[in-house]
Design an enzyme around this catalytic site. Structure first.
Site, PDB file in Angstrom:
ATOM      1  N   CYS A 113       0.814  -1.225   0.000  1.00 46.51           N
ATOM      2  CA  CYS A 113       0.000   0.000   0.000  1.00 46.51           C
ATOM      3  C   CYS A 113       0.844   1.271   0.000  1.00 46.51           C
ATOM      4  O   CYS A 113       0.318   2.361  -0.196  1.00 46.51           O
ATOM      5  CB  CYS A 113      -0.927   0.002   1.206  1.00 46.51           C
ATOM      6  SG  CYS A 113      -1.891  -1.484   1.298  1.00 46.51           S
ATOM      7  N   HIS A 257      -3.004   6.968   2.599  1.00 44.41           N
ATOM      8  CA  HIS A 257      -3.512   5.680   2.129  1.00 44.41           C
ATOM      9  C   HIS A 257      -4.851   5.439   2.823  1.00 44.41           C
ATOM     10  O   HIS A 257      -4.978   5.603   4.037  1.00 44.41           O
ATOM     11  CB  HIS A 257      -2.500   4.581   2.470  1.00 44.41           C
ATOM     12  CG  HIS A 257      -3.053   3.217   2.295  1.00 44.41           C
ATOM     13  ND1 HIS A 257      -3.745   2.843   1.169  1.00 44.41           N
ATOM     14  CD2 HIS A 257      -3.049   2.124   3.115  1.00 44.41           C
ATOM     15  CE1 HIS A 257      -4.125   1.584   1.291  1.00 44.41           C
ATOM     16  NE2 HIS A 257      -3.727   1.126   2.466  1.00 44.41           N
ATOM     17  N   ASN A 287     -10.391   0.404   0.495  1.00 51.98           N
ATOM     18  CA  ASN A 287      -8.923   0.354   0.468  1.00 51.98           C
ATOM     19  C   ASN A 287      -8.491  -0.314  -0.838  1.00 51.98           C
ATOM     20  O   ASN A 287      -8.684  -1.516  -1.011  1.00 51.98           O
ATOM     21  CB  ASN A 287      -8.443  -0.441   1.685  1.00 51.98           C
ATOM     22  CG  ASN A 287      -6.924  -0.610   1.724  1.00 51.98           C
ATOM     23  OD1 ASN A 287      -6.235  -0.333   0.750  1.00 51.98           O
ATOM     24  ND2 ASN A 287      -6.415  -1.073   2.849  1.00 51.98           N
TER      25      ASN A 287
HETATM   26  N1  ACO Z   1     -17.856  -8.387  10.801  1.00 49.81           N
HETATM   27  C1  ACO Z   1     -18.284  -8.635  12.051  1.00 49.81           C
HETATM   28  N2  ACO Z   1     -17.455  -8.966  13.042  1.00 49.81           N
HETATM   29  C2  ACO Z   1     -16.145  -9.037  12.759  1.00 49.81           C
HETATM   30  C3  ACO Z   1     -15.630  -8.810  11.474  1.00 49.81           C
HETATM   31  C4  ACO Z   1     -16.546  -8.465  10.472  1.00 49.81           C
HETATM   32  N3  ACO Z   1     -16.176  -8.209   9.197  1.00 49.81           N
HETATM   33  N4  ACO Z   1     -14.294  -8.957  11.488  1.00 49.81           N
HETATM   34  C5  ACO Z   1     -13.969  -9.275  12.752  1.00 49.81           C
HETATM   35  N5  ACO Z   1     -15.085  -9.351  13.513  1.00 49.81           N
HETATM   36  C6  ACO Z   1     -15.203  -9.665  14.931  1.00 49.81           C
HETATM   37  C7  ACO Z   1     -14.052 -10.507  15.431  1.00 49.81           C
HETATM   38  O1  ACO Z   1     -14.277 -11.881  15.201  1.00 49.81           O
HETATM   39  C8  ACO Z   1     -14.030 -10.170  16.894  1.00 49.81           C
HETATM   40  O2  ACO Z   1     -15.024 -10.907  17.532  1.00 49.81           O
HETATM   41  P1  ACO Z   1     -14.772 -11.520  19.019  1.00 49.81           P
HETATM   42  O3  ACO Z   1     -14.544 -10.321  19.872  1.00 49.81           O
HETATM   43  O4  ACO Z   1     -16.019 -12.260  19.267  1.00 49.81           O
HETATM   44  O5  ACO Z   1     -13.543 -12.368  18.863  1.00 49.81           O
HETATM   45  C9  ACO Z   1     -14.478  -8.705  16.928  1.00 49.81           C
HETATM   46  O6  ACO Z   1     -15.141  -8.456  15.673  1.00 49.81           O
HETATM   47  C10 ACO Z   1     -13.320  -7.741  17.072  1.00 49.81           C
HETATM   48  O7  ACO Z   1     -12.281  -8.144  16.134  1.00 49.81           O
HETATM   49  P2  ACO Z   1     -10.998  -7.282  15.887  1.00 49.81           P
HETATM   50  O8  ACO Z   1     -10.165  -7.955  14.857  1.00 49.81           O
HETATM   51  O9  ACO Z   1     -10.374  -6.949  17.201  1.00 49.81           O
HETATM   52  O10 ACO Z   1     -11.683  -5.981  15.284  1.00 49.81           O
HETATM   53  P3  ACO Z   1     -11.038  -4.584  15.087  1.00 49.81           P
HETATM   54  O11 ACO Z   1     -11.760  -3.546  15.823  1.00 49.81           O
HETATM   55  O12 ACO Z   1      -9.548  -4.627  15.240  1.00 49.81           O
HETATM   56  O13 ACO Z   1     -11.366  -4.324  13.556  1.00 49.81           O
HETATM   57  C11 ACO Z   1     -10.205  -4.386  11.477  1.00 49.81           C
HETATM   58  C12 ACO Z   1     -10.854  -5.197  12.571  1.00 49.81           C
HETATM   59  C13 ACO Z   1     -11.262  -3.509  10.832  1.00 49.81           C
HETATM   60  C14 ACO Z   1      -9.625  -5.315  10.433  1.00 49.81           C
HETATM   61  C15 ACO Z   1      -9.124  -3.488  12.118  1.00 49.81           C
HETATM   62  O14 ACO Z   1      -8.247  -4.281  12.907  1.00 49.81           O
HETATM   63  C16 ACO Z   1      -8.313  -2.768  11.135  1.00 49.81           C
HETATM   64  O15 ACO Z   1      -8.806  -1.925  10.396  1.00 49.81           O
HETATM   65  N6  ACO Z   1      -6.999  -3.029  11.079  1.00 49.81           N
HETATM   66  C17 ACO Z   1      -6.140  -2.429  10.143  1.00 49.81           C
HETATM   67  C18 ACO Z   1      -6.320  -3.170   8.867  1.00 49.81           C
HETATM   68  C19 ACO Z   1      -5.858  -2.383   7.702  1.00 49.81           C
HETATM   69  O16 ACO Z   1      -6.121  -1.211   7.586  1.00 49.81           O
HETATM   70  N7  ACO Z   1      -5.179  -3.091   6.826  1.00 49.81           N
HETATM   71  C20 ACO Z   1      -4.714  -2.558   5.681  1.00 49.81           C
HETATM   72  C21 ACO Z   1      -3.588  -1.599   5.932  1.00 49.81           C
HETATM   73  S1  ACO Z   1      -2.249  -1.842   4.925  1.00 49.81           S
HETATM   74  C22 ACO Z   1      -2.887  -2.206   3.530  1.00 49.81           C
HETATM   75  O17 ACO Z   1      -3.729  -1.491   3.102  1.00 49.81           O
HETATM   76  C23 ACO Z   1      -2.482  -3.459   2.803  1.00 49.81           C
END
Ligand code: ACO
Length: 389
Positions: A113, A257, A287
């Site tokens: 990215c 980004h 994204n």
């Molecule tokens: N829908 C519903 N529930 C979900 C989903 C979903 N799509 N995904 C995860 N959950 C659940 C999990 O299972 C977890 O449940 P649990 O508590 O029962 O175990 C709960 O939601 C919380 O999960 P987390 O992974 O802690 O959720 P978080 O708040 O961290 O959000 C996310 C997840 C959106 C992926 C976040 O971590 C994030 O944005 N991270 C950065 C990712 C990113 O931007 N990547 C790209 C950057 S670099 C590039 O672009 C290649």
């Protein structure tokens, strides 16, 4: 020493839209969850005939119309991508052919990215040292083809698209003023996309390094990536501004980004600035990895968020881990382009395709006649054990 000015820009998003509600039919998720945790409402998905190459070409063609520069004057094409159809020929070489940019060198750049920021910096340096005068920098992705559509932690985040800028060298100060590029390979496992090394290697046995990847889809530790991203986003902006001798108050717009609204808001807090200083379009574009910054830039220009003499910062972060930022002194007003002019300029790509096809036919005829210049002929001669001239 020349200054690399951005003189053209263009972007493209596929027509097909996949909403959060559509996704909720594929995996256990909801529009409410996705929007609250990421800021994304929908993403664009490439159709069967769209590829990273066709999207990259379209964005570049649109950028050239704005720049008013013919493809024959382009000397360098860089495509930042992680979703190229081939390792070689590179996406950039195919775009070079589609554009008919016959005097250009072309290569792909892989920095996930952060790729667009890396590519912009490379092209600007080539212009600064006067090795080229005009360059096209493209970010293009078909992320939909490398997603595990059963993994709700990743498939909700990404979309397809491409954006491009044309850079031109000039002795007038301005354009790309400073860049900082960084990497920390120790964090590579946090966000990864295996290459297509799925063929077993007989002499290494079943457990060879490359054959252990069952699928070439993205895996990510979301929480770790989130922490990494919020830290490096603000640090990159501070580093690049220090290098350019500017303060955050001198900056009119930051185009980050487009990963997650919460990452951007948290970086704004660290930088003690309003989130409004960041341009965001991920609600509709999602994204798109290396394509997200140039697509957001084009939207920012359309929304009248950039004016001559503004300082704009591009900041990227992603797999590698990689991150980096660039400061650009913006110095162009969007030109008026008539629809007729736009169509006339597109005609040259039909000519370019025709010329490319004729070259291929010429090579094949040469091969049949036993000419030594054609790769086909060389290969066949070598197979027959004949001496190749
Ligand atoms: N829908 C519903 N529930 C979900 C989903 C979903 N799509 N995904 C995860 N959950 C659940 C999990 O299972 C977890 O449940 P649990 O508590 O029962 O175990 C709960 O939601 C919380 O999960 P987390 O992974 O802690 O959720 P978080 O708040 O961290 O959000 C996310 C997840 C959106 C992926 C976040 O971590 C994030 O944005 N991270 C950065 C990712 C990113 O931007 N990547 C790209 C950057 S670099 C590039 O672009 C290649």
């Amino acid at each position: 020493m020349k200054y690399a000015h951005i003189v053209g820009w263009g972007s493209v998003l596929p027509d097909k839209v996949l909403t959060n509600d559509d996704l909720a039919e594929l995996v256990d998720t909801s529009d409410e969850w996705i929007f609250r945790r990421t800021g994304i409402r929908q993403r664009h998905i490439a159709g069967p005939k769209e590829t990273t190459t066709t999207l990259a070409f379209e964005a570049a063609a649109r950028a050239l119309v704005v720049a008013g520069i013919p493809p024959s004057q382009i000397e360098m094409i860089i495509v930042a991508t992680s979703t190229q159809e081939h390792i070689f020929p590179s996406t950039a070489s195919r775009v070079q052919d589609f554009l008919g940019a016959t005097k250009a060198g072309a290569f792909d750049l892989g920095a996930a990215c952060s790729g667009f920021v890396y590519a912009l910096s490379m092209a600007a340096q080539a212009i600064a040292t006067e090795s080229v005068r005009n360059a096209i920098v493209i970010g293009a992705e078909t992320m939909s083809r490398v997603l595990d559509w059963e993994d709700r932690g990743t498939c909700i985040l990404f979309g397809d698209g491409a954006g491009a800028v044309v850079l031109q060298g000039s002795s007038i100060p301005g354009g790309v003023m400073a860049s900082t590029l960084r990497s920390d390979g120790s964090g590579g496992e946090m966000l990864s996309l295996p290459a297509v090394y799925q063929n077993p290697v007989p002499m290494l046995g079943k457990e060879s390094l490359h054959s252990r990847h069952k699928k070439n889809t993205i895996t990510m530790n979301g929480r770790q990536v989130f922490r990494f991203a919020t830290k490096v986003l603000s640090e990159s902006v501070e580093d690049v501004l220090e290098k350019a001798g500017l303060s955050i108050d001198d900056v009119s717009l930051i185009v980050p980004h487009q990963a997650n609204v919460r990452i951007i808001e948290s970086a704004a807090k660290r930088l003690k600035i309003s989130p409004d200083k960041f341009y965001m379009n991920l609600e509709t574009a999602s994204n798109t990895s290396a394509a997200s910054i140039p697509i957001a830039l084009c939207d920012a220009i359309k929304s009248n968020r950039l004016h001559p003499d503004d300082n704009v910062v591009f900041v990227g972060f992603g797999g590698g881990l990689t991150w980096g930022a660039t400061v650009v002194k913006w110095d162009v007003t969007p030109p008026e382009i008539s629809p007729l002019d736009r169509e006339l300029k597109r005609a040259r790509y039909i000519v370019a395709r025709g010329r490319s096809r004729l070259k291929q036919i010429g090579r094949n005829i040469g091969a049949r006649l036993g000419g030594s210049f054609a790769p086909d002929a060389t290969l066949k001669d070598a197979e027959k054990g004949r001496k190749v001239k």
